[in-house]
Motif scaffolding. Structure first.
Motif, PDB file in Angstrom:
ATOM      1  N   GLY A  96       0.909  -1.132   0.055  1.00 14.15           N
ATOM      2  CA  GLY A  96       0.002   0.009  -0.025  1.00 14.15           C
ATOM      3  C   GLY A  96       0.992   1.413   0.128  1.00 14.15           C
ATOM      4  O   GLY A  96       2.087   1.172   0.029  1.00 14.15           O
ATOM      5  N   PRO A  97       0.300   2.612  -0.085  1.00 14.89           N
ATOM      6  CA  PRO A  97       0.813   3.638  -0.031  1.00 14.89           C
ATOM      7  C   PRO A  97       1.489   3.755   1.403  1.00 14.89           C
ATOM      8  O   PRO A  97       1.266   3.449   2.438  1.00 14.89           O
ATOM      9  N   PRO A  98       2.976   4.397   1.328  1.00 18.94           N
ATOM     10  CA  PRO A  98       3.896   4.332   2.583  1.00 18.94           C
ATOM     11  C   PRO A  98       3.311   4.917   3.671  1.00 18.94           C
ATOM     12  O   PRO A  98       3.250   4.562   4.897  1.00 18.94           O
ATOM     13  N   GLU A  99       2.933   6.046   3.467  1.00 15.96           N
ATOM     14  CA  GLU A  99       2.308   6.939   4.851  1.00 15.96           C
ATOM     15  C   GLU A  99       0.899   6.169   5.365  1.00 15.96           C
ATOM     16  O   GLU A  99       1.037   5.839   6.546  1.00 15.96           O
ATOM     17  N   PHE A 100       0.196   5.959   4.566  1.00 15.81           N
ATOM     18  CA  PHE A 100      -1.401   5.400   5.116  1.00 15.81           C
ATOM     19  C   PHE A 100      -0.964   3.716   5.510  1.00 15.81           C
ATOM     20  O   PHE A 100      -1.253   3.593   6.884  1.00 15.81           O
ATOM     21  N   THR A 101       0.037   3.004   4.960  1.00 15.65           N
ATOM     22  CA  THR A 101       0.196   1.790   5.491  1.00 15.65           C
ATOM     23  C   THR A 101       1.092   1.882   6.754  1.00 15.65           C
ATOM     24  O   THR A 101       0.822   1.004   7.800  1.00 15.65           O
ATOM     25  N   SER A 102       1.988   2.751   6.926  1.00 18.25           N
ATOM     26  CA  SER A 102       2.833   2.892   7.926  1.00 18.25           C
ATOM     27  C   SER A 102       1.824   3.406   9.240  1.00 18.25           C
ATOM     28  O   SER A 102       2.114   2.921  10.506  1.00 18.25           O
ATOM     29  N   VAL A 103       1.027   4.265   8.946  1.00 21.38           N
ATOM     30  CA  VAL A 103       0.499   4.954  10.219  1.00 21.38           C
ATOM     31  C   VAL A 103      -0.738   4.535  10.532  1.00 21.38           C
ATOM     32  O   VAL A 103      -1.243   4.289  11.740  1.00 21.38           O
ATOM     33  N   ARG A 104      -1.541   3.860   9.392  1.00 16.94           N
ATOM     34  CA  ARG A 104      -2.757   3.268   9.708  1.00 16.94           C
ATOM     35  C   ARG A 104      -2.791   1.847   9.977  1.00 16.94           C
ATOM     36  O   ARG A 104      -3.262   1.349  10.951  1.00 16.94           O
ATOM     37  N   ALA A 105      -2.638   1.206   8.688  1.00 14.76           N
ATOM     38  CA  ALA A 105      -2.708  -0.522   8.739  1.00 14.76           C
ATOM     39  C   ALA A 105      -1.645  -1.201   9.360  1.00 14.76           C
ATOM     40  O   ALA A 105      -2.350  -1.993  10.190  1.00 14.76           O
ATOM     41  N   LEU A 106      -0.643  -1.194   9.205  1.00 11.44           N
ATOM     42  CA  LEU A 106       0.339  -2.000  10.043  1.00 11.44           C
ATOM     43  C   LEU A 106       0.095  -1.789  11.741  1.00 11.44           C
ATOM     44  O   LEU A 106      -0.013  -2.756  12.309  1.00 11.44           O
ATOM     45  N   PRO A 107      -0.004  -0.546  12.234  1.00 14.77           N
ATOM     46  CA  PRO A 107      -0.491  -0.645  13.697  1.00 14.77           C
ATOM     47  C   PRO A 107      -1.762  -1.233  13.901  1.00 14.77           C
ATOM     48  O   PRO A 107      -1.948  -1.648  14.948  1.00 14.77           O
ATOM     49  N   ALA A 108      -2.582  -1.192  13.077  1.00 20.28           N
ATOM     50  CA  ALA A 108      -4.069  -1.656  13.263  1.00 20.28           C
ATOM     51  C   ALA A 108      -3.969  -3.284  13.314  1.00 20.28           C
ATOM     52  O   ALA A 108      -4.718  -4.217  14.062  1.00 20.28           O
ATOM     53  N   LEU A 109      -2.823  -3.768  12.650  1.00 24.02           N
ATOM     54  CA  LEU A 109      -2.740  -5.137  12.416  1.00 24.02           C
ATOM     55  C   LEU A 109      -1.764  -6.116  13.368  1.00 24.02           C
ATOM     56  O   LEU A 109      -1.786  -7.026  13.629  1.00 24.02           O
TER      57      LEU A 109
END
Length: 299
Positions: A96-109
């Motif tokens: 995914g996009p670096p910023e959204f994946t880093s700030v949103r997706a990875l912490p959520a998982l």
């Protein structure tokens, strides 16, 4: 009552449409429709009202979802945990996009790590490249700003991203309090701009949506191909910028940057969660998929 029918019902209730529920479940839309009709026959009451843009639960549907969902979620979690224990495949490749994946997706998982999931991530700035990699099997799930076409990939809306026009307080202080609202974007002429690309994609989109025009040539433009770098540069006083609200919310609260305008219809960009069709039958992908959709309700 058949638990598979109940699971389909809860998924439709949460998704708001048969089409989206079918994608979440890895089923065809006719199969989902058939299961809901079977459950309605068993109960003797309609559960949804069909509309052009999806379905709306009836009072009976809302009551059933409220009572059944917590218990069904617990049963599904137990069942999928057992399947995960039997399966040697526990690695999820997310792109995914670096910023959204880093700030949103990875912490959520992150909570799934304690349950045996291993995460691998890849960052792409372009939606086309992300979807091509997903289709080729290079990753299992993608977050993208474009909905894929065709039957190979399945995608559901994840969340909407609001864009905000920001600048450091010293730049905002040069503007009249109501100047931008009353005089328009001309008051920003001559201010330097911080962007992710020479073409000024975020600023241009903001101008087109809010001001129904194009930005004038920016003086002293700073180009940084990462939104986090754009935020840091803007906070340091390099110029105005357009950023997703989720990314600059903390800086706005701390007063490091200021929102220059609060338009009634701010620009929005939709993120989609995409997988290869049929892969939601794999427990580790299905769990991460649902986990992200749940987390996105608070984004």
């Amino acid at each position: 009552m058949d638990l598979s029918l109940l699971r389909t019902f809860i998924t439709v209730h949460r998704a708001g449409s048969f089409t989206r529920a079918a994608a979440l479940l890895g089923l065809s839309q006719p199969a989902v429709t058939s299961q809901i009709r079977a459950l309605e026959r068993q109960l003797g009451r309609p559960l949804f009202l069909r509309g052009a843009r999806g379905v709306t639960p009836t009072t009976t549907g809302d009551e059933l979802a409220h009572r059944a969902a917590p218990h069904l979620d617990a049963l599904i979690e137990l069942a999928e945990a057992e399947l995960d224990e039997r399966s040697g495949i526990r690695t999820l490749h997310l792109a995914g996009p670096p910023e959204f994946t880093s700030v949103r997706a990875l912490p959520a998982l992150a909570p799934l790590i304690a349950r045996g999931l291993t995460l691998r991530s890849s960052f792409f700035t372009g939606a086309e490249e992300t979807l091509e990699g997903l289709a080729a099997g290079h990753h299992d799930m993608s977050i993208t700003t474009a909905r894929p076409r065709g039957g190979l990939l399945t995608a559901v809306p994840l969340c909407d991203e609001e864009h905000v026009l920001i600048a450091a307080p010293r730049w905002a202080g040069r503007l009249e309090p109501t100047g931008l609202r009353h005089k328009g974007p001309e008051v920003l002429d001559g201010l330097p701009v911080v962007e992710v690309h020479e073409s000024l994609p975020l600023v241009s989109r903001y101008w087109a949506t809010v001001f129904d025009g194009r930005p004038s040539a920016a003086a002293g433009t700073v180009v940084a191909p990462d939104l986090r770098a754009v935020l840091e540069c803007a906070a340091a006083g390099a110029g105005l910028a357009v950023l997703p609200r989720y990314l600059c919310a903390g800086a706005l609260e701390r007063g490091e940057v200021v929102a220059l305008l609060d338009p009634p219809m701010p620009p929005l960009r939709t993120y989609f969660l995409a997988v290869r069709t049929g892969t939601l039958a794999l427990p580790h992908i299905a769990r991460a998929h649902e986990w992200l959709l749940r987390a996105a309700t608070d984004w």
